[in-house]
Design an enzyme around this catalytic site. Structure first.
Site, PDB file in Angstrom:
ATOM      1  N   GLU A 125       0.828  -1.208   0.000  1.00 13.83           N
ATOM      2  CA  GLU A 125       0.000   0.000   0.000  1.00 13.83           C
ATOM      3  C   GLU A 125       0.861   1.256   0.000  1.00 13.83           C
ATOM      4  O   GLU A 125       0.499   2.262  -0.641  1.00 13.83           O
ATOM      5  CB  GLU A 125      -0.934  -0.006   1.210  1.00 13.83           C
ATOM      6  N   HIS A 141       1.927   2.246  -3.414  1.00 16.59           N
ATOM      7  CA  HIS A 141       0.854   2.883  -4.177  1.00 16.59           C
ATOM      8  C   HIS A 141       0.813   4.396  -3.991  1.00 16.59           C
ATOM      9  O   HIS A 141       0.223   5.099  -4.829  1.00 16.59           O
ATOM     10  CB  HIS A 141      -0.504   2.313  -3.756  1.00 16.59           C
ATOM     11  N   GLU A 193      -1.230  -2.530  -9.739  1.00 13.17           N
ATOM     12  CA  GLU A 193      -1.107  -3.580  -8.731  1.00 13.17           C
ATOM     13  C   GLU A 193       0.172  -4.393  -8.881  1.00 13.17           C
ATOM     14  O   GLU A 193       0.793  -4.780  -7.891  1.00 13.17           O
ATOM     15  CB  GLU A 193      -2.331  -4.503  -8.775  1.00 13.17           C
TER      16      GLU A 193
END
Length: 854
Positions: free
Chosen positions: A301, A304, A323
């Site tokens: 995460e 990201h 992803e």
């Protein structure tokens, strides 16, 4: 009418005529248990005179005002859209609505903690559920700034993307929080989390000298279990690693990580406000595999924040890149910046096995998938998008070099910060830093589906010396594409201490159907030959018969975890593909499982063991094999090192397979404390595992479940009790599950998933037979009436795969599935895809059963 879907063409057309700049979202969370007030004011430019729409899913819309004109709600609002006509060059739109709290993990989810009756909220917007909380142009390329003003109970904590401001009293026991505007973001990574969350504070220093505030949150009733310092230590390591690797400081003001209830996924990369599934707050001893997975997820995460939030895909066809990059980067960071230095072994065991499985389904697709609408992307969060993409990026890094790769990524971030991109934008930067033409690589690896198989073909003379060594490459008929690979071939022999060590290694490029390896000619043939040693390539591998026998006898003798995991994977692929009977795989597994030291590999092996027994074993011998396997698991658990990770996993696996009186006696003794295993703590979660094993075997029931729930009257306890009740081996219990999941629609998402998991725990498959026909009669209705997440759980979780056996004891599963698909046609492509994938599970099971019987 469009319903709740949005096509790529519609999104492209909308982006051509309008561009939002800012949203002011005012929410009142004090209006009751079912709905909240949502007032959105959005500023946007547009082509004068053009028409378009804004997205909103709400039970009631009170007001729509465009440029001072009040629009008739009944005429402009339908399904999920508000129609906007006669737009000006500069526009202001205000929408006032009552939006619904969700119990599905989509939109603004509402949860009541049974421990203290406190209310907890969190948002989850990806793919297109922002519109459940406020009116929004719901597509990733219409980025804007977002200002949230939230009125809520005064004792709550309210968290969003911007730092939390001081609350201002708004009335009796209520306050208002007015958040500063965010940087430019795609709407799906905006967030709101609110409730009496427990918070632990920390900080770190960014590479640009800023102090970044850290927050770690969970429900108050879980506070004693929250290891916040460990979470922040991993976070700090990730910040330092990524800021150096990407040559760019963290782009936001603060970084909060919130563990929230009834979350559908592992986590969500909301900018500066990341949400995680509560499973990662460990109230009982967790397998090391889960602890490591939490670390990888934290780092996934965090990656990201740069790749996805700062620079965002233009449309969902590049979801894979979003992803895959985070998956690759998080594994790299885990291996190089945390204590889990063997993270690439975990990647090989868990992620690549997922990719290979997904890539062999009839629905497999190129990594760069064709995403025509939202329904396409909802079912595309799969092993291709995550794991195959990450595997291919790993290959690309090996080809262009890590330094060149990261330099290209850094240039990409600098050039496109706060903007939207497509794949070509990244490839341009990587070509510039590496000096390589990536067009062929992109075509072969990103635009072609399927996985190839590499097989060693070895010839030796009478003295055992290799006279010919060829790597054969095979492609499936459905995707007959042979690819270039960079591979290593390893030769392993037993040394004087009994260890299986690498004695030879050759690294080379292969292409086409056959590639000679002349460097190995003249050598004495190693006892075990491993193609794709070091896991450089994305390809299935095969072991020759001699290597298979050495593996069966001496797999535990490997001194390194990665080659051992590759042998495990090869044996499993051979079993899934019907080249090796299930009973031989079980022999290999049970002979070597006790010595496996990698926790994730153990976790994966135990899952594969269950599949081999329940789906791939000859039905005529399945019950006897199941008993023998459970016996062996119990013996391995008793022999395991005291307090070890393996001990815990083996006990849990045994509980999941108990069936005989001897098995249930052992479980009951453990649960009651009448028998102990050295170092094993029968804690809260393990108690539920043991009890559910007893229930599924018919040795416990509602009375014992209710008593255990009294001991553990928490949300986790309620879900565990729901699973246990669904596991009761009676027709009445299974009927109750069906009624609660399929006929009714009032279970929250996490309870629904728990109930479905218990439904399939039936030693007597005849208990499941009456529901097969009802499944096929119900799922189209379910798909059209439920939210995507809830519908997927039912379609996948209740498919009657367990009834597929070569003796057709209960149902011709393939025939009935084909009949359903013929009737469905192309009406609902996403539903069709899920059923086609489930059908392949049954098809593969039948082929494996036939091989096991042969």
């Amino acid at each position: 009418m469009p319903g709740e879907n949005l096509t790529r063409l519609e999104a492209r057309e909308r982006a051509e005529v309008l561009s939002p700049s800012s949203y002011l979202v005012e929410l009142d969370l004090t209006q009751g248990e079912e709905t909240f007030t949502s007032r959105t004011t959005v500023q946007f430019t547009a082509t004068p005179g053009a028409s378009s729409f804004i997205d909103l899913i709400a039970p009631t819309v009170h007001e729509v005002v465009l440029n001072g004109r009040s629009l008739p709600v009944a005429e402009v609002f339908a399904d999920s859209r508000i129609q906007l006509t006669d737009l000006a060059a500069e526009n202001e739109l205000t929408v006032v609505a009552d939006c619904a709290y969700m119990r599905t993990g989509e939109g603004l989810h509402r949860f009541v903690d049974p421990v203290d009756n406190e209310v907890y909220l969190y948002s989850q917007f990806e793919v297109a559920d922002t519109r459940r909380m406020f009116a929004v142009f719901e597509q990733p390329d219409l980025k804007a700034t977002f200002s949230f003003t939230v009125t809520a109970p005064a004792h709550w904590k309210v968290v969003s993307n911007s730092p939390t401001p001081p609350p201002v009293p708004a009335g009796e026991r209520t306050s208002t929080w007015s958040f500063a505007a965010t940087p430019v973001l795609p709407c799906y990574v905006t967030a709101l989390v609110a409730g009496p969350y427990h918070r632990v504070d920390g900080e770190l220093t960014s590479r640009d000298g800023r102090t970044i505030d850290l927050g770690v949150f969970c429900r108050a009733s879980l506070a004693e279990h929250l290891d916040a310092e460990n979470i922040m230590d991993i976070t700090r390591a990730g910040f330092a690693f990524y800021e150096e690797a990407f040559d760019l400081a963290y782009p936001y003001e603060k970084y909060d990580q919130l563990f929230v209830p009834e979350f559908n996924a592992g986590a969500m990369e909301n900018a500066g406000c990341v949400t995680f599934v509560e499973h990662y707050v460990f109230r009982s001893k967790a397998p090391e595999a889960t602890v490591e997975r939490r670390a990888v997820t934290i780092l996934h995460e965090l990656a990201h924040m740069w790749f996805g939030d700062l620079v965002t895909m233009r449309w969902w066809n590049d979801l894979w890149l979003n992803e895959s990059f985070a998956e690759y980067a998080s594994t790299l960071a885990t291996a190089e910046a945390t204590r889990w230095t063997e993270a690439w072994t975990t990647f090989a065991s868990l992620e690549k096995s997922w990719a290979y499985r997904q890539d062999q389904l009839p629905s497999t697709h190129p990594i760069v998938a064709e995403i025509n609408d939202l329904e396409d992307v909802e079912v595309n969060f799969d092993g291709i998008t995550y794991a195959k993409g990450a595997s291919v990026l790993k290959q690309l890094v090996a080809w262009v070099g890590k330094e060149s790769f990261l330099a290209g990524v850094a240039a990409y971030f600098r050039k496109h910060a706060f903007g939207n991109t497509e794949l070509e934008d990244l490839l341009v930067e990587l070509e510039a830093t590496s000096g390589r033409d990536l067009s062929t690589w992109s075509r072969v690896w990103l635009q072609e589906a399927g996985v190839t198989t590499l097989r060693p073909e070895v010839q030796t003379d009478a003295t055992g010396r290799i006279t010919s060594f060829v790597i054969a490459q095979e492609a499936p008929g459905s995707h007959p594409v042979l690819r270039p690979h960079r591979v290593a071939v390893g030769g392993y022999d037993m040394d004087a201490t009994g260890a299986l060590v690498r004695t030879h290694r050759v690294e080379l490029d292969i292409d086409g159907p056959a590639t000679p390896v002349p460097e190995l000619v003249g050598l004495t043939r190693p006892q075990l030959i491993l193609v794709n040693d070091d896991d450089l390539a994305y390809a299935k591998i095969r072991l020759d018969e001699g290597s298979l026998q050495v593996a069966t006898d001496h797999l535990a003798a490997f001194t390194e975890s990665l080659p051992r995991s590759l042998v495990w994977a090869a044996a499993w692929d051979m079993t899934r593909d019907g080249e090796w009977p299930a009973h031989r795989y079980l022999d290999l597994l049970l002979a070597n499982l006790g010595a496996e030291t990698d926790s994730t590999t153990t976790l994966v092996l135990l899952r594969q063991l269950a599949t081999a027994v329940d789906f791939y074993t000859d039905p005529a011998r399945r019950d006897a094999v199941a008993v023998e396997v459970a016996d062996r698991l119990w013996a391995l658990a008793r022999a395991a090192e005291a307090g070890s990770d393996s001990q815990l996993q083996l006990v849990r696996a045994f509980a999941g397979r108990a069936s005989t009186a001897a098995h249930t006696t052992a479980l009951a003794a453990l649960l009651a404390g009448e028998e102990t295993l050295p170092g094993l703590t029968v804690d809260t979660d393990l108690r539920w595992d043991l009890l559910t094993g007893l229930v599924a075997a018919g040795a416990a029931g509602e009375e014992e479940i209710a008593a255990e729930l009294d001991r553990d009257a928490t949300a986790t306890g309620q879900r565990a009790a729901a699973t246990a009740r669904a596991s009761i081996p009676t027709a009445e219990a299974k009927e109750a599950v069906w009624a609660s999941v399929v006929e009714a629609d009032d279970l929250p998402n996490a309870v629904q998933a728990a109930v479905i998991s218990g439904f399939g725990r039936a030693r007597d498959r005849a208990l499941l037979a009456p529901f097969a026909e009802r499944y096929f009669r119900s799922i189209e209705r379910v798909w059209t009436e439920r939210t995507n997440e809830m519908a997927q759980n039912i379609v996948i979780g209740l498919y009657p795969a367990k009834l597929a056996d070569i003796d057709a004891s209960h149902l011709d599963v393939l025939g009935r599935t084909d009949e359903f698909l013929d009737g469905l046609g192309d009406r609902l492509p996403a539903l069709r895809r899920l059923v086609v994938e489930a059908r392949d599970t049954a098809r593969r099971a039948l082929a494996a059963q036939a091989r096991d019987r042969a």
